[in-house]
Write an enzyme that holds these catalytic residues in place. Sequence first.
Site, short mmCIF file in Angstrom:
data_model
loop_
_atom_site.label_atom_id
_atom_site.label_comp_id
_atom_site.label_asym_id
_atom_site.label_seq_id
_atom_site.Cartn_x
_atom_site.Cartn_y
_atom_site.Cartn_z
N LEU A 55 2.56 1.70 -3.44
CA LEU A 55 1.64 2.12 -4.51
C LEU A 55 1.23 3.58 -4.34
CD1 LEU A 55 -0.57 -1.10 -4.79
CD2 LEU A 55 0.96 -0.17 -6.54
N VAL A 69 0.82 -1.21 0.00
CA VAL A 69 0.00 0.00 0.00
C VAL A 69 0.86 1.27 0.00
CG1 VAL A 69 -0.39 -0.16 2.50
CG2 VAL A 69 -2.01 1.05 1.10
N HIS A 93 -28.92 9.01 -8.97
CA HIS A 93 -28.38 8.87 -10.33
C HIS A 93 -27.95 10.24 -10.84
CE1 HIS A 93 -27.91 7.51 -14.45
NE2 HIS A 93 -28.61 8.58 -14.82
N ASP A 97 -1.58 0.04 16.22
CA ASP A 97 -0.55 -0.70 15.48
C ASP A 97 0.29 -1.60 16.39
OD1 ASP A 97 -1.39 0.69 13.26
OD2 ASP A 97 0.57 1.52 12.75
N ALA A 157 -5.41 3.42 10.78
CA ALA A 157 -5.76 4.47 11.74
C ALA A 157 -7.17 4.26 12.30
CB ALA A 157 -5.66 5.83 11.06
C1 LIG Z 1 2.80 6.40 4.68
C2 LIG Z 1 1.63 5.87 5.49
C3 LIG Z 1 0.33 6.08 5.05
C4 LIG Z 1 -0.74 5.60 5.81
N1 LIG Z 1 -2.01 5.78 5.31
C5 LIG Z 1 -3.05 5.28 6.01
C6 LIG Z 1 -4.38 5.47 5.54
O1 LIG Z 1 -4.62 6.07 4.50
N2 LIG Z 1 -5.40 4.96 6.26
C7 LIG Z 1 -5.17 4.27 7.43
O2 LIG Z 1 -6.14 3.82 8.04
N3 LIG Z 1 -3.92 4.09 7.91
C8 LIG Z 1 -2.87 4.58 7.23
N4 LIG Z 1 -1.60 4.42 7.72
C9 LIG Z 1 -1.43 3.69 9.00
C10 LIG Z 1 -1.73 4.61 10.19
O3 LIG Z 1 -0.89 5.74 10.15
C11 LIG Z 1 -1.51 3.84 11.49
O4 LIG Z 1 -2.29 2.65 11.45
C12 LIG Z 1 -1.92 4.66 12.70
O5 LIG Z 1 -1.18 5.84 12.79
C13 LIG Z 1 -1.73 3.85 13.99
O6 LIG Z 1 -2.09 4.63 15.08
P1 LIG Z 1 -1.46 4.35 16.53
O7 LIG Z 1 -2.08 5.37 17.42
O8 LIG Z 1 -1.60 2.92 16.86
O9 LIG Z 1 0.10 4.63 16.38
P2 LIG Z 1 0.91 5.89 15.88
O10 LIG Z 1 0.10 6.74 15.00
O11 LIG Z 1 2.20 5.37 15.37
O12 LIG Z 1 1.15 6.74 17.22
C14 LIG Z 1 1.96 6.27 18.25
C15 LIG Z 1 2.50 7.44 19.04
O13 LIG Z 1 3.18 6.94 20.20
C16 LIG Z 1 4.30 7.77 20.44
N5 LIG Z 1 5.26 7.00 21.27
C17 LIG Z 1 5.99 5.92 20.93
N6 LIG Z 1 6.73 5.51 21.97
C18 LIG Z 1 6.47 6.34 22.99
C19 LIG Z 1 6.91 6.42 24.34
N7 LIG Z 1 7.80 5.57 24.85
N8 LIG Z 1 6.42 7.41 25.11
C20 LIG Z 1 5.53 8.30 24.62
N9 LIG Z 1 5.08 8.26 23.36
C21 LIG Z 1 5.53 7.29 22.56
C22 LIG Z 1 4.83 8.08 19.06
O14 LIG Z 1 5.63 9.25 19.08
C23 LIG Z 1 3.53 8.28 18.29
O15 LIG Z 1 3.13 9.63 18.28
C24 LIG Z 1 -0.51 4.91 7.02
C25 LIG Z 1 0.80 4.74 7.49
C26 LIG Z 1 1.86 5.21 6.74
C27 LIG Z 1 3.25 5.02 7.25
N1 LIG Z 2 -4.37 3.33 2.62
C1 LIG Z 2 -4.05 2.75 3.78
O1 LIG Z 2 -4.90 2.29 4.54
C2 LIG Z 2 -2.61 2.66 4.17
C3 LIG Z 2 -1.65 3.38 3.48
C4 LIG Z 2 -0.32 3.23 3.84
C5 LIG Z 2 0.04 2.39 4.89
N2 LIG Z 2 -0.91 1.71 5.55
C6 LIG Z 2 -0.53 0.76 6.64
O2 LIG Z 2 0.88 0.68 6.71
C7 LIG Z 2 1.27 -0.69 6.65
C8 LIG Z 2 2.63 -0.81 6.03
O3 LIG Z 2 2.59 -0.52 4.62
P1 LIG Z 2 3.66 -1.17 3.65
O4 LIG Z 2 3.29 -0.81 2.26
O5 LIG Z 2 5.01 -0.88 4.16
O6 LIG Z 2 3.43 -2.71 3.91
P2 LIG Z 2 2.51 -3.76 3.12
O7 LIG Z 2 2.46 -4.96 3.98
O8 LIG Z 2 1.26 -3.13 2.67
O9 LIG Z 2 3.35 -4.08 1.80
C9 LIG Z 2 4.66 -4.53 1.86
C10 LIG Z 2 4.94 -5.21 0.54
O10 LIG Z 2 6.32 -5.45 0.49
C11 LIG Z 2 6.53 -6.76 0.00
N3 LIG Z 2 7.83 -7.19 0.48
C12 LIG Z 2 8.17 -7.57 1.74
N4 LIG Z 2 9.47 -7.86 1.80
C13 LIG Z 2 9.98 -7.64 0.57
C14 LIG Z 2 11.28 -7.76 0.01
N5 LIG Z 2 12.32 -8.15 0.75
N6 LIG Z 2 11.45 -7.46 -1.29
C15 LIG Z 2 10.40 -7.03 -2.04
N7 LIG Z 2 9.15 -6.93 -1.56
C16 LIG Z 2 8.94 -7.22 -0.28
C17 LIG Z 2 5.36 -7.55 0.55
O11 LIG Z 2 5.13 -8.74 -0.19
C18 LIG Z 2 4.22 -6.54 0.40
O12 LIG Z 2 3.60 -6.61 -0.84
C19 LIG Z 2 0.16 -1.35 5.85
O13 LIG Z 2 0.08 -2.72 6.14
C20 LIG Z 2 -1.05 -0.62 6.29
O14 LIG Z 2 -1.55 -1.24 7.44
C21 LIG Z 2 -2.23 1.82 5.20
#
Ligand SMILES: Cc1cc2nc3c(=O)[nH]c(=O)nc-3n(C[C@H](O)[C@H](O)[C@H](O)COP(=O)(O)OP(=O)(O)OC[C@H]3O[C@@H](n4cnc5c(N)ncnc54)[C@H](O)[C@@H]3O)c2cc1C
Ligand SMILES: NC(=O)c1ccc[n+]([C@@H]2O[C@H](COP(=O)([O-])OP(=O)(O)OC[C@H]3O[C@@H](n4cnc5c(N)ncnc54)[C@H](O)[C@@H]3O)[C@@H](O)[C@H]2O)c1
Length: 459
Positions: free
Chosen positions: A189, A186, A441, A310, A318
């Site tokens: 892409l 994800v 529609h 997470d 999220a």
């Molecule tokens: C590039 C990208 C795109 C994404 N797009 C989507 C999307 O479109 N839709 C979607 O549903 N999900 C998406 N995700 C996933 C989403 O961001 C996470 O699933 C979500 O943020 C998880 O929330 P969380 O609260 O569990 O953890 P986090 O958001 O990681 O928050 C954890 C917090 O804990 C804090 N922390 C860590 N250790 C300590 C400590 N010891 N003391 C105090 N604070 C600490 C960190 O600083 C952080 O602020 C995406 C992720 C990435 C990387």
């Molecule tokens: N739109 C959304 O909801 C959204 C967007 C971004 C991230 N996220 C969250 O963040 C998580 C992490 O995203 P991500 O894209 O890093 O993980 P992912 O699990 O979505 O994709 C990782 C990809 O890397 C491939 N891969 C793993 N090891 C490899 C290797 N050694 N060589 C080549 N390919 C390899 C896997 O087969 C998989 O297709 C997602 O699982 C999702 O939960 C969600």
Amino acid sequence: MTSSPSERFDVVILGGGPAGHACAVEASACGRSVAVIEASELGGTCLNRGCIPTKLFLGATDCVHELAAQAKMRVASGSIAIDLPALQDRKAKMLAGNRQAIEKDLSARGITLLRGRGTVVAPGMVDVVTAEGTVRVEYGDLVVATGSRPTAFPGMTPDGDRVLDSDGILDLSDVPQSMVIVGGGVIGLELGRFFARLGTSITVVEALDRLAPWEDPEVSKTIAQLCKREKWTIHTGKRVASLVSDGGRARLVLESGDEILAEVALVATGRGPVTEGLGLENAGCRLDRRGFVTVDERLRAADHVWAVGDVNGKAMLAHAASHQGAYVARCISGCDTGNYTPGPMPWCIYGAPETMRVGEMPAELEARGLHPRVSRAMLAANPIAQAHASVQGFVKIAWVDGRVHGVTAVGHGVAHLITQATIMVRDGWTAEDARRIIWAHPTLDEALRHALTADTTDA
Ligand SMILES: Cc1cc2nc3c(=O)[nH]c(=O)nc-3n(C[C@H](O)[C@H](O)[C@H](O)COP(=O)(O)OP(=O)(O)OC[C@H]3O[C@@H](n4cnc5c(N)ncnc54)[C@H](O)[C@@H]3O)c2cc1C
Ligand SMILES: NC(=O)c1ccc[n+]([C@@H]2O[C@H](COP(=O)([O-])OP(=O)(O)OC[C@H]3O[C@@H](n4cnc5c(N)ncnc54)[C@H](O)[C@@H]3O)[C@@H](O)[C@H]2O)c1
């Protein structure tokens, strides 16, 4: 050594991301005293390095994709210049505003925010290393919501130079001419689409045999077709032997010995939990072999300790994180005594084409010994997809005994269908249910209706 006497809260939350924030809001609404400990920035990965900046980047460049689609119909021409440094400025301002809004919200609700890194030092006690010194807080219940970070395999560790993870890529201010992305999941892409719109030439290396390998195979196939149409080079079923920065370029060597050079590499091979150094063992928590906190069916990690979002590895999304956070707050407050039953989990991939999926698709249903049937509607017949000159894609429904068990879609704007589809799966809709409501529609939603009322075939 703590510098002040400890303060006690009913609920102490480690982490101010979506999971921690939702938990704090709900626990405070239930009348608990609450402290949130945040080591970095409020909003967590989602706001600062995840959902929000990636969607800002895609939203800001949708016009590039739309113009290209209309140009193919010969009804428009020209080009759109995206100013990446200006977009980075906009991102910084927007994220700062959102962080401020969260801080104000916590304060308005009487929730204490402690800025610093928290560590459990003994059952019931957390030390927070703040800029002013170490503060000790005592908890009735501890909620671990420390989230996740990018993971990398040996031999391809991001180095902050030419080899970056999603955190590093999101901060680029210069548009790279070429980018090799390891991982066709994800993040690969969504970020690949963004940079492709800026003119970057994209190569993807995916270890498994298709892009987005967890999606329905027909969806993966359409994604690959559309990426190739946009001139992406895609290597599936290929493993990386090494990836390093070398003379101002990223140099990737496949196990086959073939070499790929690019201006920048993005490693997007998954994410792992933030659990190291938290002292969770002092609270009686256990970690699984990948470091995720082990939880029971109520998301309890130990006596009076819970793990949400997470960090428990259940669904790294999220909306899953905030749903779990709110549930645990209700458990702690005694308002919810049932097990955690989230219902069908909605998934989307954004950009173009979008994908959405909820419930179980044929492969999962067959693995459970069921005999699914499927129905489909092609977007080519949908007037909204036609208007946007983006007619590739479909909506596909998986049925068991005449009821909807799963819905997936790929194509223009299909992420907008996700909530309707989630309700349909949760309630096990029949085709008759679809006939009983009036569908506006012309809408993209009508593709969902056509799929629901189409003839079914074997899966
Ligand atoms: C590039 C990208 C795109 C994404 N797009 C989507 C999307 O479109 N839709 C979607 O549903 N999900 C998406 N995700 C996933 C989403 O961001 C996470 O699933 C979500 O943020 C998880 O929330 P969380 O609260 O569990 O953890 P986090 O958001 O990681 O928050 C954890 C917090 O804990 C804090 N922390 C860590 N250790 C300590 C400590 N010891 N003391 C105090 N604070 C600490 C960190 O600083 C952080 O602020 C995406 C992720 C990435 C990387
Ligand atoms: N739109 C959304 O909801 C959204 C967007 C971004 C991230 N996220 C969250 O963040 C998580 C992490 O995203 P991500 O894209 O890093 O993980 P992912 O699990 O979505 O994709 C990782 C990809 O890397 C491939 N891969 C793993 N090891 C490899 C290797 N050694 N060589 C080549 N390919 C390899 C896997 O087969 C998989 O297709 C997602 O699982 C999702 O939960 C969600």
